[in-house]
Design an enzyme around this catalytic site. Structure first.
Site, PDB file in Angstrom:
ATOM      1  N   ALA A  66       0.848  -1.182   0.000  1.00 50.77           N
ATOM      2  CA  ALA A  66       0.000   0.000   0.000  1.00 50.77           C
ATOM      3  C   ALA A  66       0.889   1.239   0.000  1.00 50.77           C
ATOM      4  CB  ALA A  66      -0.919  -0.009   1.214  1.00 50.77           C
ATOM      5  N   GLU A 114      -1.563  -9.425  -0.557  1.00 50.11           N
ATOM      6  CA  GLU A 114      -2.996  -9.555  -0.282  1.00 50.11           C
ATOM      7  C   GLU A 114      -3.804  -9.533  -1.575  1.00 50.11           C
ATOM      8  OE1 GLU A 114      -3.589  -7.537   4.069  1.00 50.11           O
ATOM      9  OE2 GLU A 114      -2.722  -6.260   2.518  1.00 50.11           O
TER      10      GLU A 114
END
Length: 260
Positions: A66, A114
């Protein structure tokens, strides 16, 4: 060149979504998560799309995580909302009624791992590195990493990757069941395309039934899962594709599935 965070290309029923932030190692910020969510929603309803391939631009990263610069400024409520945005995307991907392949061409760390784990298949370059390094930032995985690692690789591996935060190579990731196949980096695109083309020629309704049954079975007891499988199996007998597939087998020819 477009400034869009995700590029879209479709050929022979295979839609390729490429995250276009190579200068940031394809890090996931809010805009990129929203663009991916929209792209997957569109692919789900486009009848010309049989398979989706997801990858990152450049040779260094699939998605390196992220966007830390964006996260650094978030309040607790904004942090929760950022997590929910990411989890919404991951759930959309894993619940897709069409196969989604992650072509892991480099770093798949944090949100990148993820994202890959939400896909149905993961093909990795032998040079790829995968991990959940959030602990090194004083964070925990927020896009489903603790849950999908547990289901894919087991409790021991999930604890190791999340507690230590140390990336592993593609070969170890394959041993743990996190990736399905590892190939030389120079062959990654060709091999991913081969698998995608194979899936694009398979019976779409049967693919959907398999994806649904495994998704449901992973979230319920075996009794309910077996019951759902039988119901899906029976539904296939109402499809033209089932008649075509069985007839082609008996006639020793290649089937021509029509998604009916």
């Amino acid at each position: 060149m477009s400034d869009a965070p995700v590029s879209i290309h479709t050929q022979d029923g295979v839609r390729t979504l490429t995250i276009q932030r190579p200068e940031k190692l394809n890090a996931l910020n809010g805009a990129t998560l929203q663009a991916l969510d929209s792209a997957f929603a569109e692919a789900a309803t486009d009848e010309s799309v049989r398979v989706v391939v997801l990858t990152g631009a450049g040779s260094k990263a699939f998605v390196a995580g992220a966007d830390i610069a964006e996260m650094n400024t978030l309040t607790p409520v904004q942090g929760r909302d950022f997590s929910l945005l990411g989890q919404q995307l991951m759930r959309r991907i894993e619940r897709m009624s069409k196969p989604v392949i992650a072509m892991v061409n480099g770093f798949a760390l944090g949100g990148g791992l993820e994202l890959a784990m939400a896909c149905h298949l993961r093909i990795a370059a032998d040079s790829a590195k995968l991990g959940q390094p959030e602990i090194n930032l004083g964070l925990i995985p927020g896009f489903g990493g603790t849950q999908r690692l547990l289901r894919l690789a087991g409790r021991g591996a999930a604890l190791e990757l999340c507690l230590l935060g140390t990336p592993i190579d593609a070969a170890r990731a394959q041993q743990l069941g996190i990736v399905n196949k590892v190939v030389p980096a120079a062959e990654l695109e060709e091999e991913t395309r081969r698998i995608a083309n194979q899936l694009a020629q398979a019976a779409p309704l049967a693919l959907r039934g398999i994806l649904d049954a495994i998704q449901v079975g992973g979230e319920c007891g075996i009794g309910e899962g077996l019951e759902y499988e039988s119901a899906q199996f029976g539904l296939m007998f109402a499809t033209e594709d089932m008649r075509e597939g069985t007839s082609a087998f008996l006639e020793r020819r290649k089937p021509a599935f029509r998604n009916r």
